[in-house]
Design a protein around this motif. Structure first.
Motif, PDB file in Angstrom:
ATOM      1  N   ASP A  11      -5.870  -6.490   5.262  1.00  0.00           N
ATOM      2  CA  ASP A  11      -6.860  -5.874   4.373  1.00  0.00           C
ATOM      3  C   ASP A  11      -6.498  -4.404   4.195  1.00  0.00           C
ATOM      4  O   ASP A  11      -5.506  -3.920   4.760  1.00  0.00           O
ATOM      5  N   MET A  12      -7.278  -3.668   3.405  1.00  0.00           N
ATOM      6  CA  MET A  12      -6.944  -2.291   3.091  1.00  0.00           C
ATOM      7  C   MET A  12      -7.043  -1.354   4.286  1.00  0.00           C
ATOM      8  O   MET A  12      -6.524  -0.243   4.260  1.00  0.00           O
ATOM      9  N   GLU A  13      -7.737  -1.791   5.343  1.00  0.00           N
ATOM     10  CA  GLU A  13      -7.863  -0.976   6.541  1.00  0.00           C
ATOM     11  C   GLU A  13      -6.714  -1.216   7.518  1.00  0.00           C
ATOM     12  O   GLU A  13      -6.668  -0.631   8.597  1.00  0.00           O
ATOM     13  N   LYS A  41       0.835  -1.199   0.000  1.00  0.00           N
ATOM     14  CA  LYS A  41       0.000   0.000   0.000  1.00  0.00           C
ATOM     15  C   LYS A  41       0.871   1.251   0.000  1.00  0.00           C
ATOM     16  O   LYS A  41       0.592   2.216  -0.723  1.00  0.00           O
ATOM     17  N   ILE A  71      -6.068  -4.171   8.934  1.00  0.00           N
ATOM     18  CA  ILE A  71      -6.355  -5.283   9.847  1.00  0.00           C
ATOM     19  C   ILE A  71      -5.560  -6.516   9.395  1.00  0.00           C
ATOM     20  O   ILE A  71      -5.610  -6.902   8.224  1.00  0.00           O
TER      21      ILE A  71
END
Length: 407
Positions: A370-372, A333, A374
């Motif tokens: 995940d993208m958050e 990311k 987590i």
């Protein structure tokens, strides 16, 4: 007893000949059980543990020797045998000169005596007259820095105060051989620096020091020789940096064995949200597990899996040094990479250009998120690599030093 070196002939101060030490571990826990199992039946309720096996070691005067190894490898047992605290089961130990020992917290001082009384008691045991102790008492008190607590019973001391006074007494008795077993880790940083300065002064004076420590940086910095013990035997004896590297390999092998054992007995089902299956690390164009040199491009290959298909996900890496400190980390990311759907197994790769890592062992941790942010699955210490010794500097960052001066 004398041994020739390349430049000078140094006398041996300690000679360990075919030394073994056995401890008996009892499996009957109470006095009643021991009485019931006395005699021949009692052999079923005890087990022999050999802490040391057939050691042959000679230590020359004026050297600083580090004893390293994992817990239970026999380091402290060997130090106690050298100090005469315990006797070997077989073999012989010859030693010469005055010995001062800091073998474990709680040994050497009487808890009901004050610090002052313990100073005089310990100094007399180490061979100092009362007059000599009185001459050195103020130096001992100044070094320990415990103030008015010198006239307080030792049983009321904190662990740090205890070590301060014990070390102060030991180093002011003019020992020919100083034995230190991990106790310096108890003091605060300022006192540790004071102790290390005293050890360096001893080295300049030609005294002999045998040091047991888990602080591997101290071994490479202070010691002229290191002995690596593994299961009561000498695994390596020689250059401290090579000994530390061999020790880290042993620790890594033990960690991998423990992980495999846990996984073999685990009843947990596979993680439905995806998982990191494994990872390898090496320099680009070199074989896996070869050393990584400063300036190399570091390649980390990772295999991921998701049983159903994950559309938005992040892969992260974190590199820690042997002390657990984070020295590098990044994610897909952060790099702005658009990833495909993770369905089934997928191989991904990070390449770190021109790495500046200093000498030591490093561990690569891998995470699937995940993208958050987590964490869906983590694989701590998925793989590791070694950076060889750099003789001009120490530390986790490599930089080529230059020096100049002007009058």
């Amino acid at each position: 007893m004398r041994k020739a070196t390349e430049d000078v002939v140094r006398p041996e101060i300690v000679r360990i000949s075919n030394v073994s030490k056995r401890f008996v571990m009892r499996k009957d826990n109470s006095l009643k059980e021991r009485l019931v199992t006395m005699g021949r039946m009692g052999r079923r309720h005890r087990e022999d543990f050999w802490a040391l096996k057939d050691l042959d070691i000679s230590i020359e005067a004026g050297t600083t020797v580090g004893l390293i190894g994992h817990n239970g490898s026999g380091k402290s047992t060997l130090l106690k045998i050298i100090g005469g605290i315990i006797d070997p089961t077989s073999g012989a130990v010859e030693r010469r000169g005055r010995i001062a020992a800091l073998l474990e917290l709680g040994a050497g001082f009487h808890p009901d005596l004050t610090g002052r009384e313990n100073v005089y008691l310990n100094a007399s045991i180490l061979g100092l007259s009362r007059a000599t102790t009185e001459e050195r008492f103020q130096d001992i008190l100044d070094f320990a820095s415990i103030g008015d607590f010198i006239d307080t019973q030792v049983k009321f001391y904190s662990s740090g105060m205890y070590v301060r006074l014990a070390f102060a007494v030991a180093v002011h008795t003019d020992p020919d051989l100083l034995l230190v077993d991990e106790v310096l880790a108890v003091g605060d940083e300022a006192f540790q620096r004071k102790c290390l300065d005293k050890i360096r002064a001893f080295q300049k004076e030609g005294r002999t020091i045998i040091l047991v420590t888990h602080a591997l940086g101290q071994v490479t910095e202070l010691c002229s020789r290191a002995i690596l013990l593994n299961k009561g035997q000498v695994e390596y004896d020689g250059d401290p940096r090579k000994a530390v590297s061999a020790f880290r390999d042993i620790l890594e092998d033990r960690r991998l064995s423990d992980v495999a054992a846990v996984q073999a007995h685990s009843s947990k089902p596979s993680i439905p949200s995806g998982q990191v299956l494994g990872a390898t690390v090496h320099s680009v164009d070199l074989q896996v597990r070869d050393g990584v040199h400063p300036g190399d491009d570091l390649q980390i290959d990772i295999r991921l899996e998701h049983p159903e298909g994950l559309t938005e996900w992040v892969c992260a890496i974190q590199i820690d040094n042997a002390m657990g400190q984070v020295v590098y980390g990044t994610t897909t990311k952060r790099l702005g990479i658009e990833l495909p759907v993770l369905s089934g197994e997928l191989d991904v790769q990070f390449i770190l250009r021109d790495v500046p890592f200093g000498a030591g062992k490093y561990f690569v941790n891998v995470s699937l998120m995940d993208m958050e942010g987590i964490h869906l699955h983590d694989l701590p210490q998925a793989c590791s690599f070694d950076v060889p010794d750099y003789p001009l500097a120490v530390g986790t960052v490599h930089a080529r030093p230059e020096f100049s001066f002007s009058a």
